[in-house]
Enzyme design. Sequence first.
Site, short mmCIF file in Angstrom:
data_model
loop_
_atom_site.label_atom_id
_atom_site.label_comp_id
_atom_site.label_asym_id
_atom_site.label_seq_id
_atom_site.Cartn_x
_atom_site.Cartn_y
_atom_site.Cartn_z
N CYS A 121 0.82 -1.21 0.00
CA CYS A 121 0.00 0.00 0.00
C CYS A 121 0.85 1.26 0.00
O CYS A 121 0.33 2.35 -0.25
CB CYS A 121 -0.93 0.01 1.20
N HIS A 257 -2.94 7.07 3.58
CA HIS A 257 -3.42 5.85 2.92
C HIS A 257 -4.78 5.49 3.51
O HIS A 257 -4.97 5.54 4.73
CB HIS A 257 -2.40 4.72 3.18
N ASN A 288 -10.28 0.08 0.59
CA ASN A 288 -8.81 0.21 0.66
C ASN A 288 -8.24 -0.31 -0.66
O ASN A 288 -8.28 -1.51 -0.93
CB ASN A 288 -8.33 -0.60 1.87
O1 UT7 Z 1 -3.74 -1.33 3.61
C1 UT7 Z 1 -2.69 -2.05 4.18
C2 UT7 Z 1 -2.64 -1.80 5.61
N1 UT7 Z 1 -3.81 -2.39 6.22
C3 UT7 Z 1 -4.31 -1.83 7.31
O2 UT7 Z 1 -3.83 -0.82 7.75
C4 UT7 Z 1 -5.47 -2.54 7.99
C5 UT7 Z 1 -5.28 -2.48 9.46
N2 UT7 Z 1 -6.26 -3.25 10.20
C6 UT7 Z 1 -7.57 -2.95 10.25
O3 UT7 Z 1 -8.02 -2.07 9.59
C7 UT7 Z 1 -8.42 -3.72 11.24
O4 UT7 Z 1 -7.61 -4.57 12.00
C8 UT7 Z 1 -9.56 -4.54 10.58
C9 UT7 Z 1 -10.63 -3.59 10.03
C10 UT7 Z 1 -9.01 -5.39 9.46
C11 UT7 Z 1 -10.23 -5.44 11.61
O5 UT7 Z 1 -10.74 -4.66 12.67
P1 UT7 Z 1 -10.38 -4.99 14.18
O6 UT7 Z 1 -11.12 -4.04 15.02
O7 UT7 Z 1 -8.89 -5.01 14.31
O8 UT7 Z 1 -10.97 -6.44 14.37
P2 UT7 Z 1 -10.27 -7.71 15.02
O9 UT7 Z 1 -9.50 -8.45 13.99
O10 UT7 Z 1 -9.58 -7.31 16.30
O11 UT7 Z 1 -11.54 -8.56 15.42
C12 UT7 Z 1 -12.48 -8.08 16.41
C13 UT7 Z 1 -13.63 -9.06 16.46
C14 UT7 Z 1 -13.20 -10.50 16.63
O12 UT7 Z 1 -14.20 -11.16 17.38
P3 UT7 Z 1 -14.01 -11.44 18.95
O13 UT7 Z 1 -12.77 -12.25 19.05
O14 UT7 Z 1 -13.87 -10.07 19.58
O15 UT7 Z 1 -15.26 -12.15 19.33
C15 UT7 Z 1 -13.22 -11.05 15.22
O16 UT7 Z 1 -13.43 -12.44 15.19
O17 UT7 Z 1 -14.36 -9.01 15.23
C16 UT7 Z 1 -14.37 -10.31 14.63
N3 UT7 Z 1 -14.26 -10.14 13.19
C17 UT7 Z 1 -15.30 -9.86 12.40
N4 UT7 Z 1 -16.60 -9.74 12.67
C18 UT7 Z 1 -17.42 -9.46 11.66
C19 UT7 Z 1 -13.13 -10.14 12.43
N5 UT7 Z 1 -13.44 -9.89 11.15
C20 UT7 Z 1 -14.76 -9.72 11.09
C21 UT7 Z 1 -15.67 -9.42 10.08
N6 UT7 Z 1 -16.97 -9.30 10.40
N7 UT7 Z 1 -15.27 -9.24 8.81
#
Ligand code: UT7
Length: 334
Positions: A121, A257, A288
Amino acid sequence: MGAISTTQGRQSKLLGLGVHRPERVVTNDEICEFIDSSDEWIQTRSGIKNRRFTEPRQNVVYMSIEAGKKALEASGVAADQIDTVIVATSTHLEQTPQAAAKVAHALGTNGPAAFDIGAGCAGFCYALTVASDLVKAGTAKYVLVIGAEQLSETTDPYDRTTRFIFADGAGAVVVGQSDETEIGPAVWGSDGSQADAIYQTIDWYDYIKTEGAERPWIRMNGISVFRWAAFEMGKAAQKVLDVAGIKADELHAFVPHQANSRITELLAKSLNLNEETPVANDIAETGNTSAASIPLAMEELLRTGKAKPGDTALLLAFGAGLSYAGQVVRLPKL
Ligand code: UT7
């Protein structure tokens, strides 16, 4: 002995910007037909409402040509004046030849240097760094810099860690000579110890050699990337301002970004921007788009009148590698 001619004092600038946004709008609900998620979760956690997916054959080369044409028009530079074409991408699915050579030919250029850059990215800001320095060194006069991605083809429709976030698009700028500094020095770097934070599930060698192996997909450990971006990129942004000699309250716009609107908010807060300084939020309707996200976000700010050509903007891109790059620029014409 004759002295080698010097290019001392020559500076660079952004002459024009063009983008390609694929026609097909894909809603969160459509994404959720394949993954266990919801429109509400996606909007709250990422800021994304819609994204665009291109048709399969309207690939990185196609989108680069479309964006490139518009950047040439905006800059007033003729195709045959372009002496270098750089395409930043991680989703040109044909390993040989490089996308840039095909793009350059299709645009009617006259045999320019043409190569691709892969820096995830951060790719567009890497390519812009190279282009600006080529112009300052006198190696190039007019460089077409393109960021283009077709992530709809490299993300698994059933993977809920990546499918809702990544999308398709392209953006291009023409970089040319200037008497004044309109593209500041870059701050860039990488942390390969976190190479597995954004990765390909299987490399082509193992895929070819392993019978029945599933095709490669991109995967992301979102939380690792989020933490790194939120903490390290704030410091990187400040360094970019320092090397440019610009204070945060002198900025007319911040173009990070478009990774996640929550990361954008954290970075904007850490910079102590003026409250009225516009911060790009193209992610809501675009998703993104990795190496395409910075030029697409610049276009959104200019098209909506939130910023204008000539405004001083901080660009900051980060992602796979992990890697990052940023610079202060004066915004180009559309
Ligand atoms: O462009 C290149 C660089 N990329 C980035 O900068 C992306 C950086 N990361 C992010 O933007 C975020 O980490 C995400 C948007 C990808 C994910 O958000 P998050 O708040 O970090 O979610 P998480 O992975 O910590 O998951 C939180 C909860 C989990 O459930 P529990 O364990 O709290 O019960 C996941 O299982 O959300 C759950 N989860 C989802 N739920 C619904 C993970 N993915 C999903 C989903 N839909 N797609």
